[in-house]
Design a protein around this motif. Structure first.
Motif, short mmCIF file in Angstrom:
data_model
loop_
_atom_site.label_atom_id
_atom_site.label_comp_id
_atom_site.label_asym_id
_atom_site.label_seq_id
_atom_site.Cartn_x
_atom_site.Cartn_y
_atom_site.Cartn_z
N THR A 26 39.48 45.29 21.27
CA THR A 26 38.82 45.17 22.57
C THR A 26 37.66 44.20 22.50
N PHE A 27 36.85 44.31 21.46
CA PHE A 27 35.71 43.42 21.29
C PHE A 27 36.16 41.97 21.19
N PHE A 28 37.16 41.69 20.34
CA PHE A 28 37.59 40.31 20.14
C PHE A 28 38.24 39.72 21.40
N ILE A 29 39.01 40.51 22.12
CA ILE A 29 39.61 40.02 23.37
C ILE A 29 38.51 39.71 24.38
N THR A 30 37.55 40.64 24.52
CA THR A 30 36.46 40.43 25.47
C THR A 30 35.64 39.20 25.09
N VAL A 38 35.31 35.82 27.40
CA VAL A 38 33.98 35.41 27.87
C VAL A 38 33.66 34.00 27.35
N TYR A 39 33.99 33.73 26.09
CA TYR A 39 33.70 32.41 25.53
C TYR A 39 34.49 31.32 26.25
N PHE A 40 35.80 31.52 26.39
CA PHE A 40 36.64 30.46 26.95
C PHE A 40 36.55 30.34 28.47
N LEU A 41 36.24 31.43 29.18
CA LEU A 41 36.16 31.35 30.63
C LEU A 41 34.75 31.11 31.16
N PHE A 42 33.72 31.44 30.37
CA PHE A 42 32.36 31.29 30.86
C PHE A 42 31.54 30.30 30.03
N VAL A 71 30.56 41.58 36.39
CA VAL A 71 31.84 41.01 35.97
C VAL A 71 32.16 41.44 34.54
N GLY A 72 31.17 41.43 33.68
CA GLY A 72 31.38 41.86 32.30
C GLY A 72 31.81 43.31 32.19
N SER A 73 31.20 44.17 32.98
CA SER A 73 31.57 45.59 32.97
C SER A 73 33.00 45.78 33.47
N ALA A 74 33.34 45.10 34.54
CA ALA A 74 34.69 45.22 35.08
C ALA A 74 35.72 44.68 34.09
N ILE A 89 19.99 36.80 39.86
CA ILE A 89 21.26 36.97 40.56
C ILE A 89 22.41 36.64 39.62
N ASP A 90 22.30 35.55 38.88
CA ASP A 90 23.34 35.17 37.93
C ASP A 90 23.53 36.26 36.87
N LEU A 91 22.43 36.81 36.40
CA LEU A 91 22.50 37.87 35.40
C LEU A 91 23.17 39.12 35.96
N ALA A 92 22.83 39.48 37.20
CA ALA A 92 23.44 40.66 37.82
C ALA A 92 24.94 40.47 37.99
N VAL A 93 25.35 39.29 38.44
CA VAL A 93 26.78 39.00 38.59
C VAL A 93 27.47 39.06 37.23
N ALA A 94 26.84 38.51 36.21
CA ALA A 94 27.43 38.53 34.86
C ALA A 94 27.61 39.96 34.35
N VAL A 95 26.64 40.82 34.59
CA VAL A 95 26.74 42.21 34.14
C VAL A 95 27.88 42.93 34.86
#
Length: 153
Positions: free
Chosen positions: A78-82, A86-90, A23-26, A15-21
Motif C-alpha cells: 500500500t505504501f509503495f503504490i501510494t 503521488v510521485y508520478f501524478l503530483f 485527495v491523499g486520504s481518499a 488551500i493547496d495543502l487542504a486539497v492535498a490532504v
C-alpha cells in the motif's frame, strides 16, 4: 490579528495543502481497499488451506497472539503504490511546471541602465575627438562634475 489570519488563509498554500490532504486520504483509502481485497487474499493463498495466510499464532486459542505477516506485506505494498502514484501524478508534473516557470523568468541579456548608456555615449564622443575612453568616473571627478542637487556645475 484577524487580518493576519485571513491573509494566511488566503495565501493559497493553505488551500493547496487542504486539497492535498483530502485527495491523499481518499487515494489512500482506495489503495488500502485494493490491497486488502486483492493483494492480501493472494498472499493468504500462498500459506495453504488450513493456515490463515502468512501468520503465526504464538499461543493456541488466543487470537490476540497472532502475528500477521500478510498485513505487514499488505501495508508495505500500500505504501509503495501510494508513494509511486503521488510521485508520478503530483511531484513530477509540478516539477516540470516549476521548471517551465523558471525558464520564463530567466532573462537573456539585461538592458543597460541610463548611467551605462551615458558612459558609453561619453566614451564614443571622446573617441571621436581623439581622446582616450574613460572607464567610469573617479570619485574626485564625480564630486567635481555634480553638485549637491544632482545638476552639473
Amino acid at each position: 490579528m484577524l487580518k493576519g489570519f485571513k491573509d494566511f488563509l488566503m495565501r493559497g498554500n493553505v488551500i493547496d495543502l487542504a486539497v492535498a490532504v483530502v485527495v491523499g486520504s481518499a487515494f489512500t483509502a482506495l489503495v488500502t481497499a485494493f490491497t486488502t481485497s486483492i493483494i492480501k487474499p493472494i498472499i493468504a493463498a500462498t500459506g495453504g488451506g488450513n493456515v490463515t495466510g502468512l501468520s503465526i499464532q504464538l499461543r493456541a486459542g488466543n487470537i490476540a497472539s497472532i502475528i500477521d505477516f500478510a498485513a505487514v506485506i499488505n501495508s508495505v505494498i500500500t505504501f509503495f503504490i501510494t508513494a509511486a502514484v503521488v510521485y508520478f501524478l503530483f511531484v513530477v508534473p509540478m516539477k516540470k511546471i516549476s521548471e517551465r516557470r523558471k525558464k520564463g523568468d530567466e532573462e537573456g541579456q539585461s538592458e543597460p541602465t541610463d548611467v551605462e548608456l551615458l558612459l558609453e555615449i561619453r566614451d564614443l564622443l571622446r573617441r571621436e575627438q581623439g581622446l582616450p575612453a574613460v572607464k567610469g568616473l573617479a570619485a574626485e571627478d564625480e564630486k567635481a562634475s555634480v553638485s549637491g542637487n544632482g545638476q552639473q556645475k
